[in-house]
Design a protein around this motif. Sequence first.
Motif, PDB file in Angstrom:
ATOM      1  N   TYR A  83       0.899  -0.936  -0.118  1.00 51.04           N
ATOM      2  CA  TYR A  83       0.093  -0.070   0.052  1.00 51.04           C
ATOM      3  C   TYR A  83       0.809   1.280  -0.054  1.00 51.04           C
ATOM      4  CZ  TYR A  83      -4.180  -2.930   0.753  1.00 51.04           C
ATOM      5  OH  TYR A  83      -5.061  -3.693   0.511  1.00 51.04           O
ATOM      6  N   GLY A  84       0.811   2.169  -0.912  1.00 50.13           N
ATOM      7  CA  GLY A  84       1.273   3.354  -0.954  1.00 50.13           C
ATOM      8  C   GLY A  84       0.339   4.490  -0.722  1.00 50.13           C
ATOM      9  N   PRO A  85      -0.045   5.434  -1.736  1.00 53.57           N
ATOM     10  CA  PRO A  85      -0.969   6.586  -1.703  1.00 53.57           C
ATOM     11  C   PRO A  85      -2.534   5.836  -1.539  1.00 53.57           C
ATOM     12  CG  PRO A  85       0.669   6.992  -3.376  1.00 53.57           C
ATOM     13  CD  PRO A  85       0.944   5.793  -2.804  1.00 53.57           C
ATOM     14  N   TRP A  86      -3.191   6.271  -0.692  1.00 55.40           N
ATOM     15  CA  TRP A  86      -4.547   5.832  -0.135  1.00 55.40           C
ATOM     16  C   TRP A  86      -5.465   6.772  -0.380  1.00 55.40           C
ATOM     17  CZ3 TRP A  86      -6.504   3.932   5.121  1.00 55.40           C
ATOM     18  CH2 TRP A  86      -7.364   3.124   4.858  1.00 55.40           C
ATOM     19  N   PRO A  87      -6.249   6.994  -1.450  1.00 57.58           N
ATOM     20  CA  PRO A  87      -7.175   8.119  -1.449  1.00 57.58           C
ATOM     21  C   PRO A  87      -8.350   8.030  -0.754  1.00 57.58           C
ATOM     22  CG  PRO A  87      -6.482   7.522  -3.679  1.00 57.58           C
ATOM     23  CD  PRO A  87      -5.797   6.512  -2.758  1.00 57.58           C
ATOM     24  N   ALA A  88      -8.736   6.783  -0.432  1.00 57.88           N
ATOM     25  CA  ALA A  88      -9.932   6.336   0.534  1.00 57.88           C
ATOM     26  C   ALA A  88      -9.429   6.651   2.031  1.00 57.88           C
ATOM     27  CB  ALA A  88     -10.181   4.962   0.425  1.00 57.88           C
ATOM     28  N   GLY A  89      -8.411   6.397   2.344  1.00 57.52           N
ATOM     29  CA  GLY A  89      -7.906   6.865   3.660  1.00 57.52           C
ATOM     30  C   GLY A  89      -7.565   8.301   3.804  1.00 57.52           C
ATOM     31  N   GLU A  90      -7.256   8.945   2.730  1.00 59.11           N
ATOM     32  CA  GLU A  90      -7.339  10.413   3.023  1.00 59.11           C
ATOM     33  C   GLU A  90      -8.653  11.061   2.966  1.00 59.11           C
ATOM     34  OE1 GLU A  90      -4.966  12.084  -0.459  1.00 59.11           O
ATOM     35  OE2 GLU A  90      -3.301  10.792  -0.042  1.00 59.11           O
ATOM     36  N   ASP A  95     -12.713  13.557   6.707  1.00 57.57           N
ATOM     37  CA  ASP A  95     -13.746  13.626   7.211  1.00 57.57           C
ATOM     38  C   ASP A  95     -13.707  13.760   8.654  1.00 57.57           C
ATOM     39  OD1 ASP A  95     -16.731  13.137   7.341  1.00 57.57           O
ATOM     40  OD2 ASP A  95     -16.128  11.114   8.134  1.00 57.57           O
ATOM     41  N   LEU A  96     -12.792  12.969   9.039  1.00 58.75           N
ATOM     42  CA  LEU A  96     -12.596  13.256  10.558  1.00 58.75           C
ATOM     43  C   LEU A  96     -12.337  14.717  11.042  1.00 58.75           C
ATOM     44  CD1 LEU A  96     -10.670  10.285  11.491  1.00 58.75           C
ATOM     45  CD2 LEU A  96     -12.756  10.658  12.556  1.00 58.75           C
ATOM     46  N   LEU A  97     -11.441  15.163  10.079  1.00 62.52           N
ATOM     47  CA  LEU A  97     -10.981  16.521  10.386  1.00 62.52           C
ATOM     48  C   LEU A  97     -12.017  17.592  10.001  1.00 62.52           C
ATOM     49  CD1 LEU A  97      -7.458  16.276   9.303  1.00 62.52           C
ATOM     50  CD2 LEU A  97      -8.355  16.089  11.622  1.00 62.52           C
ATOM     51  N   GLY A  98     -13.317  17.227   9.253  1.00 59.49           N
ATOM     52  CA  GLY A  98     -14.196  18.081   8.915  1.00 59.49           C
ATOM     53  C   GLY A  98     -13.677  19.125   7.778  1.00 59.49           C
ATOM     54  N   ARG A  99     -12.912  18.722   6.858  1.00 61.92           N
ATOM     55  CA  ARG A  99     -12.518  19.336   5.625  1.00 61.92           C
ATOM     56  C   ARG A  99     -12.937  18.616   4.469  1.00 61.92           C
ATOM     57  NH1 ARG A  99      -6.102  18.895   7.399  1.00 61.92           N
ATOM     58  NH2 ARG A  99      -6.403  20.340   9.248  1.00 61.92           N
ATOM     59  N   ASP A 100     -12.950  19.431   3.427  1.00 66.64           N
ATOM     60  CA  ASP A 100     -13.371  19.090   2.069  1.00 66.64           C
ATOM     61  C   ASP A 100     -12.306  18.177   1.732  1.00 66.64           C
ATOM     62  OD1 ASP A 100     -13.767  18.747  -0.565  1.00 66.64           O
ATOM     63  OD2 ASP A 100     -14.989  20.585  -0.962  1.00 66.64           O
ATOM     64  N   PRO A 101     -12.521  16.996   1.314  1.00 59.40           N
ATOM     65  CA  PRO A 101     -11.360  16.113   0.904  1.00 59.40           C
ATOM     66  C   PRO A 101     -10.956  16.548  -0.621  1.00 59.40           C
ATOM     67  CG  PRO A 101     -13.582  14.891   0.747  1.00 59.40           C
ATOM     68  CD  PRO A 101     -13.746  16.254   1.343  1.00 59.40           C
ATOM     69  N   ARG A 102     -11.433  17.202  -1.383  1.00 60.67           N
ATOM     70  CA  ARG A 102     -10.821  17.758  -2.712  1.00 60.67           C
ATOM     71  C   ARG A 102      -9.975  18.634  -2.536  1.00 60.67           C
ATOM     72  NH1 ARG A 102     -16.949  18.969  -4.565  1.00 60.67           N
ATOM     73  NH2 ARG A 102     -16.722  19.549  -2.344  1.00 60.67           N
ATOM     74  N   VAL A 103      -9.967  19.395  -1.176  1.00 58.76           N
ATOM     75  CA  VAL A 103      -8.906  20.571  -1.063  1.00 58.76           C
ATOM     76  C   VAL A 103      -7.690  19.945  -0.171  1.00 58.76           C
ATOM     77  CG1 VAL A 103      -8.821  22.811   0.034  1.00 58.76           C
ATOM     78  CG2 VAL A 103     -10.914  21.989  -1.199  1.00 58.76           C
ATOM     79  N   ARG A 104      -6.675  20.329  -0.855  1.00 56.11           N
ATOM     80  CA  ARG A 104      -5.521  20.025   0.011  1.00 56.11           C
ATOM     81  C   ARG A 104      -4.976  21.131   0.691  1.00 56.11           C
ATOM     82  NH1 ARG A 104      -2.581  14.996  -1.521  1.00 56.11           N
ATOM     83  NH2 ARG A 104      -4.211  13.672  -2.230  1.00 56.11           N
TER      84      ARG A 104
END
Length: 104
Positions: A83-90, A95-104
Motif C-alpha cells: 500500500y502506498g498512496p491511499w485516496p480512500a484513507g485520505e 472527514d474526521l477533520l471536517g475538511r473538504d477531501p478535494r482541497v489539500r
Amino acid sequence: MHSALLVAPPYLDPDWILGPDDRPGEHFPRFVHRERLPLRTIVVASRTDPWATYEQSATYASDWGAELVDAGDAGHLDTAAGYGPWPAGERLLADLLGRDPRVR
C-alpha cells in the motif's frame, strides 16, 4: 478537535504469552483498552487481515464507540503489503477533520 483513524489494528489475545520465535526483551502490550474513546474514531478493517479477523476488529470498534469501515478483501493494510498512496484513507481523514477531501 481530536479524532483518531485506526487502520488495521491487530488483535491482541489477552491470553497470549511470548513464544520461542518472538524476540527476547521485546515489549508487548498486555491488554487493549476496551472502553469507549472520548473522541470521534474510525476503525478500518479488512476481511482478510492476518493480524485480526473482521469480527475482532468489529468488536474493537464497538468497544471504542468507533465507526467501522469495511476495507473488503485487502489483507493487512500497510506499506509492506504494497500500500502506498491511499485516496480512500485520505477521504476518511478529511472527514474526521471536517475538511473538504478535494482541497489539500
